[in-house]
Design an enzyme around this catalytic site. Structure first.
Site, short mmCIF file in Angstrom:
data_model
loop_
_atom_site.label_atom_id
_atom_site.label_comp_id
_atom_site.label_asym_id
_atom_site.label_seq_id
_atom_site.Cartn_x
_atom_site.Cartn_y
_atom_site.Cartn_z
N GLY A 266 0.85 -1.18 0.00
CA GLY A 266 0.00 0.00 0.00
C GLY A 266 0.89 1.23 0.00
N GLN B 263 3.31 9.98 0.85
CA GLN B 263 4.57 9.24 0.96
C GLN B 263 5.48 9.42 -0.25
OE1 GLN B 263 2.40 5.41 2.13
NE2 GLN B 263 4.28 5.27 3.33
N CYS C 257 5.56 0.17 7.76
CA CYS C 257 5.25 1.30 6.87
C CYS C 257 6.51 1.67 6.10
CB CYS C 257 4.77 2.48 7.72
SG CYS C 257 4.37 3.95 6.76
N LEU C 258 6.37 1.89 4.81
CA LEU C 258 7.54 2.27 4.00
C LEU C 258 8.17 3.56 4.49
CD1 LEU C 258 6.24 1.47 0.38
CD2 LEU C 258 7.79 0.09 1.79
N HIS D 17 -4.75 1.61 7.22
CA HIS D 17 -3.38 2.13 7.36
C HIS D 17 -3.12 3.24 6.32
CE1 HIS D 17 1.10 1.58 8.05
NE2 HIS D 17 1.06 2.28 6.94
N GLU D 18 -3.50 3.01 5.07
CA GLU D 18 -3.25 4.00 4.02
C GLU D 18 -4.14 5.23 4.20
OE1 GLU D 18 -0.62 3.62 2.50
OE2 GLU D 18 -0.38 1.52 3.03
N HIS E 298 -2.77 7.78 6.48
CA HIS E 298 -1.74 8.66 5.89
C HIS E 298 -2.38 9.94 5.33
CE1 HIS E 298 2.02 6.52 6.26
NE2 HIS E 298 1.52 5.42 5.74
NI NI Z 1 2.39 3.52 5.83
#
Ligand code: NI
Length: 186
Positions: A45, A50, A98-99, A140-141, A144
């Protein structure tokens, strides 16, 4: 085009991303950039902030998990201007990563089910219900886009324990197999 992943400490990750007006940007190209950037980082995701764009778009691609989890089959989508209208179901705990917070994984408790309205990259409208792992990825996304990150759900003690690692990440002092944009890199 593959963008570097913006990491912890950058204020863009703490802003509420703005709605997109129909026709105001090339969504097909943007969605492709999002998928390219996510795939390059082996994510499932990715939210627009991001990659440094504060707009309400996230993409998911769970198809790499479909070998182990057939629920993920075909779960490759673009969510534009999403709105979670309801969350329900039992809370469950799952270790999230998370990236934008490389190499840290922690248990996060979330509700099991959600209803979400959104348009896709072709401005087709959807009103759908998700549960399980798909709901988890969406939650989660979606966070963001609200300027929220999974570590916000941790106890103050746990967060204090992570402080050093988080500072390292902000300075770019972290090993990743993808390109990152660290706000405090010297
Ligand atoms: Ni994330």
């Amino acid at each position: 085009m593959v963008y570097p992943i913006v990491v912890y400490g950058d204020p863009i990750l703490r802003k509420r991303a703005r709605e997109i007006e129909k026709g105001s940007m090339d969504l097909l190209a943007f969605a492709q950039d999002m998928f390219d950037s996510m795939n390059a980082a082996h994510g499932i995701g990715l939210a627009a902030p991001q990659i440094g764009k504060s707009v309400r778009v996230f993409v998911v691609d769970g198809t790499t998990l479909e070998v182990d989890d057939e629920d993920m089959t075909g779960f490759r989508k673009v969510f534009v201007n999403p709105l979670i209208v309801e969350e329900s179901g039992e809370e469950w705990e799952f270790e999230e990563g998370c990236l934008s917070i490389p190499n840290i994984r922690e248990n996060v408790t979330r509700q099991g089910k959600l209803r979400i309205k959104y348009v896709d990259e072709n401005w087709k409208e959807f009103d759908e219900v998700y549960d399980g792992m798909k709901a988890r990825i969406i939650q989660h996304e979606y966070d963001h886009l609200e300027g929220k990150m999974f570590i916000d759900y941790l106890s103050p003690l746990k967060r204090r324990m992570l402080k050093g690692k988080l500072n390292d990440i902000s300075r770019g002092d972290v090993d990743t197999e993808y390109r990152i944009l660290a706000p405090l890199r010297k």
